[in-house]
Design an enzyme around this catalytic site. Structure first.
Site, mmCIF file in Angstrom:
data_model
loop_
_atom_site.group_PDB
_atom_site.id
_atom_site.type_symbol
_atom_site.label_atom_id
_atom_site.label_comp_id
_atom_site.label_asym_id
_atom_site.label_seq_id
_atom_site.Cartn_x
_atom_site.Cartn_y
_atom_site.Cartn_z
ATOM 1 N N HIS A 134 72.575 8.954 11.565
ATOM 2 C CA HIS A 134 73.685 8.562 12.433
ATOM 3 C C HIS A 134 73.493 7.212 13.087
ATOM 4 C CE1 HIS A 134 75.064 12.586 11.590
ATOM 5 N NE2 HIS A 134 76.236 11.989 11.694
ATOM 6 N N ARG A 144 84.804 11.241 14.309
ATOM 7 C CA ARG A 144 83.664 12.098 14.655
ATOM 8 C C ARG A 144 83.723 12.372 16.159
ATOM 9 N NH1 ARG A 144 80.814 8.767 10.611
ATOM 10 N NH2 ARG A 144 79.727 10.147 9.188
ATOM 11 N N ARG A 197 87.950 15.443 13.158
ATOM 12 C CA ARG A 197 87.022 16.520 12.849
ATOM 13 C C ARG A 197 86.619 17.207 14.144
ATOM 14 N NH1 ARG A 197 81.418 15.018 10.138
ATOM 15 N NH2 ARG A 197 80.844 14.283 12.202
ATOM 16 N N GLU A 243 80.913 19.793 2.473
ATOM 17 C CA GLU A 243 79.595 19.175 2.590
ATOM 18 C C GLU A 243 78.483 20.181 2.320
ATOM 19 O OE1 GLU A 243 79.424 17.364 6.512
ATOM 20 O OE2 GLU A 243 80.601 18.978 7.379
ATOM 21 N N ASN A 301 77.338 12.736 2.801
ATOM 22 C CA ASN A 301 76.047 12.550 3.477
ATOM 23 C C ASN A 301 75.299 13.880 3.514
ATOM 24 O OD1 ASN A 301 77.207 10.106 3.964
ATOM 25 N ND2 ASN A 301 77.653 10.506 6.119
ATOM 26 N N ASP A 302 76.042 14.918 3.877
ATOM 27 C CA ASP A 302 75.419 16.236 3.907
ATOM 28 C C ASP A 302 75.430 16.894 2.531
ATOM 29 O OD1 ASP A 302 74.428 16.628 6.537
ATOM 30 O OD2 ASP A 302 76.486 16.729 7.266
ATOM 31 N N ARG A 304 68.243 13.997 5.205
ATOM 32 C CA ARG A 304 68.817 12.652 5.239
ATOM 33 C C ARG A 304 68.140 11.740 6.258
ATOM 34 N NH1 ARG A 304 74.864 14.078 7.612
ATOM 35 N NH2 ARG A 304 75.019 11.956 8.367
ATOM 36 N N CYS A 356 84.746 11.284 3.078
ATOM 37 C CA CYS A 356 84.431 10.535 4.293
ATOM 38 C C CYS A 356 82.938 10.330 4.455
ATOM 39 C CB CYS A 356 85.028 11.223 5.517
ATOM 40 S SG CYS A 356 84.407 12.891 5.740
HETATM 41 C C1 PEP Z 1 79.046 13.812 5.870
HETATM 42 O O1 PEP Z 1 78.238 14.730 5.990
HETATM 43 O O2 PEP Z 1 79.221 13.199 4.794
HETATM 44 C C2 PEP Z 1 79.857 13.375 7.014
HETATM 45 C C3 PEP Z 1 80.811 12.492 6.856
HETATM 46 O O3 PEP Z 1 79.558 13.895 8.224
HETATM 47 P P1 PEP Z 1 78.349 13.399 9.144
HETATM 48 O O4 PEP Z 1 77.791 12.139 8.528
HETATM 49 O O5 PEP Z 1 78.912 13.156 10.496
HETATM 50 O O6 PEP Z 1 77.408 14.538 9.071
HETATM 51 MG MG MG Z 2 78.242 15.983 7.745
#
Ligand code: PEP
Ligand code: MG
Length: 570
Positions: A189, A296, A332, A431, A454-455, A465, A502
């Site tokens: 993040h 977010r 979200r 995700e 990302n997840d 990650r 996203c």
């Molecule tokens: C993701 O997991 O791809 C996502 C967009 O959410 P975050 O990065 O906030 O976990």
């Molecule tokens: Mg996520």
């Protein structure tokens, strides 16, 4: 001159002095003192210094960060002048002839323990205040300096072990020109925030805090993931020209700001932005975002010591919806957990926070918190084009429960006479692999999908990650990931629904051609990536990208996929 290789987390070049956001060593020995009166004076003088320092910090915070941040320092000042804490410390120095450091620490620890054991949120917060104040007074007794990011008043590059989302949210953009951290990856993040603030960043250097001293001149190369410490004047000149070229390239892309995103063979896709706060809207508009694909909302809950009220949330959501003037805004619901902590919720520490009690799991359990957010969202819905999505959905049952709660709150608000938009699309983030695999069933019930790569990648590859040692497994172009993405897009289209993405992959130049070929409808990314992506898509033919996607899906390795993509878009 030294050099560190890390992970390029946010584009651009920064050249400035280093500011270490690192806790100094506050350890000390307990010793007996001969002159306890002089020791009491030493303690009082450290208290005075801490007080003047806090007053300056509080005043600066009030101007630059707002009243709520300043209130934290006001609370610290109150602790400092509280005789209930100070008298026992002075008594201890006098009666036991111990040094001020030991008397302070022992007394403060006793209060912290006592307050923390109370079943009362207010007292628990006071324990945190005492801990912070103790650190500040100790630093003056020991003659070491605590970092005070809110006091930065010249251009700096932040150097830290890691930056939590709330640290990042408190950085003053005027002075913070870049940052570099020891840990983290492209999708941690801190990296995501750096992109939304458009600050160059290199993360995962392993040893930035060991190699860099306060005041060292450093170059953060967010394009290549390099950090140069005390560079030669020649290298600084070289980097100044890289910086200029990058700015010129950005000026070229900027010409596309008011254009739609259309491929060379006439297919329109939507390029939306990921935001963390209403302040990010300026960047979305300046970069020609066609909507907000991911808001977010957890940042509303961070960097403070209690939950935001329904009213505060309503104002934030309304500001974003109005700011986007009728363009789609996908909000979200709260996704707390993983690397995003809320200390005031006082949740037990978990062995695997990324696999734990987070996001929708927490919201379904802590329903008061969830309902407050949903009410604020529903009330704001009449100010724009709101779409709501739930994070971390693993089962259809979770989606149905969340939807039922939303429906209940909607009915309550209607019976209270509140105005609510007629149509609010309701979607989920995909995700978790179970949801991608079962996308055909989800697609019957949701209005849209937004793929959170990302997840999705961390769970599919079983690679944290945040951990740079396994960051090689963050492989968005792996045929395994691309097959999951295809399943989700195809499932949405089979039911006449739309599919967006996203996760950071949506703004990745190598991934975009394949995603276009797979039929992705909406790409949501850091605002700073939008114009570059638009320029790329304008040069691609969707029909050709469909063939490329088909080819890549049948490859064995990520390397083969990357080679095929590079060859196709030359
Ligand atoms: C993701 O997991 O791809 C996502 C967009 O959410 P975050 O990065 O906030 O976990
Ligand atoms: Mg996520």
């Amino acid at each position: 001159m030294a050099f560190l290789q890390g992970i390029a987390a946010s584009n651009g070049i920064a050249i400035a002095k280093a500011y270490r956001l690192v806790e100094p060593d506050l350890s000390f020995e307990q010793i007996k003192v001969g002159d306890s009166a002089a020791e009491v004076d030493r303690f009082r003088s450290a208290m005075e210094k801490a007080k003047s320092e806090l007053e300056v910090i509080r005043d600066r915070a009030a101007v630059e960060l707002g009243a709520d941040k300043a209130a934290i320092f006001e609370a610290h000042l109150l602790v400092l002048s509280d005789p209930e804490l100070n008298n026992p410390i002075e008594d201890k120095i006098k009666s036991e002839n111990v040094n001020a450091e030991a008397a302070l620490k022992e007394t403060a620890d006793m209060f912290v323990m006592m307050f923390e054991q109370m079943d009362n949120e207010y007292m628990k917060e006071r324990a945190a205040d005492i801990r912070d104040v103790t650190k500040r007074v100790l630093s003056h007794l020991l003659g070491v300096q605590l970092p005070n990011p809110s006091m930065i008043n010249e251009e700096v590059i932040i150097v830290a072990e890691d930056l939590t989302p709330s640290d990042t949210a408190q950085l003053n953009r005027q002075f913070v020109k870049g940052f570099t951290t020891n840990i983290g990856g492209r999708t941690s993040h801190s990296a995501i925030m750096a992109r939304s603030l458009e600050i160059p960043a290199v993360v995962g250097t392993k040893s930035a805090t060991e190699e860099i001293n306060n005041g060292d001149l450093i170059i953060v190369d967010g394009l290549k993931g390099e950090v140069h410490i005390n560079p030669t004047p020649e290298l600084v000149d070289e980097y100044r020209s890289v910086h200029e070229q990058y700015e010129m390239q950005k000026a070229e892309w900027a010409k596309l700001v008011n254009e739609p995103t259309v491929s060379a063979d006439g297919v329109h896709v939507e390029l939306a932005a990921n935001i963390g706060t209403p302040n990010d809207l300026k960047g979305v508009i300046e970069n020609g975002g066609e909507g907000v694909g991911l808001y977010r909302t957890e940042f509303l809950y961070m960097g403070r010591d209690q939950l935001p009220t329904e009213e505060e949330q309503f104002e934030a959501y309304k500001a974003v919806l109005e700011g986007m003037s009728g363009k789609p805004v996908v909000v979200r619901t709260l996704d707390i957990g993983g690397d995003k902590e809320l200390p005031y919720l006082d949740l037990p520490k978990e062995m695997n926070p990324f696999l734990g009690f987070r996001a929708i799991r927490l919201c379904l359990e802590e329903q008061d918190l969830f309902r407050t957010q949903l009410r604020a969202l529903l009330r704001a819905s009449s100010y724009g084009n709101l779409k709501i999505m739930f994070p971390m959905i693993a089962t259809l049952d979770e989606f149905r429960q969340a939807k039922a709660i939303l429906e209940e709150e909607k009915q309550k608000l209607i019976s209270e006479g509140q105005k609510i938009a007629e149509q609010i699309e309701l979607g989920i983030m995909v995700e978790i692999p179970s949801t991608a695999i079962l996308a055909d069933q989800f697609a019957k019930e949701v209005d849209f999908f937004s793929i959170g790569t990302n997840d999705l990648i961390q769970y599919t590859m079983a690679a944290d990650r945040m951990n740079q040692r396994v960051s090689y497994l963050y492989q968005p172009y792996s045929p395994s990931i691309l097959r999951l993405v295809k399943m989700v897009i195809d499932a949405a289209h089979a039911e006449g629904k739309w599919a967006g993405m996203c996760g950071e992959m949506a703004g990745d130049e190598t991934a975009i051609p394949v995603l276009l070929g797979l039929g992705l409808d909406e790409f949501s990314m850091s605002a700073s990536s939008i114009l570059k992506a638009r320029s790329l898509i304008k040069g691609l033919k969707k029909a050709e990208m469909e063939k490329l996607a088909q080819e890549v899906l049948n490859m064995q390795t990520t390397d083969q996929a990357v080679q095929a993509i590079n060859a196709a878009i030359k």
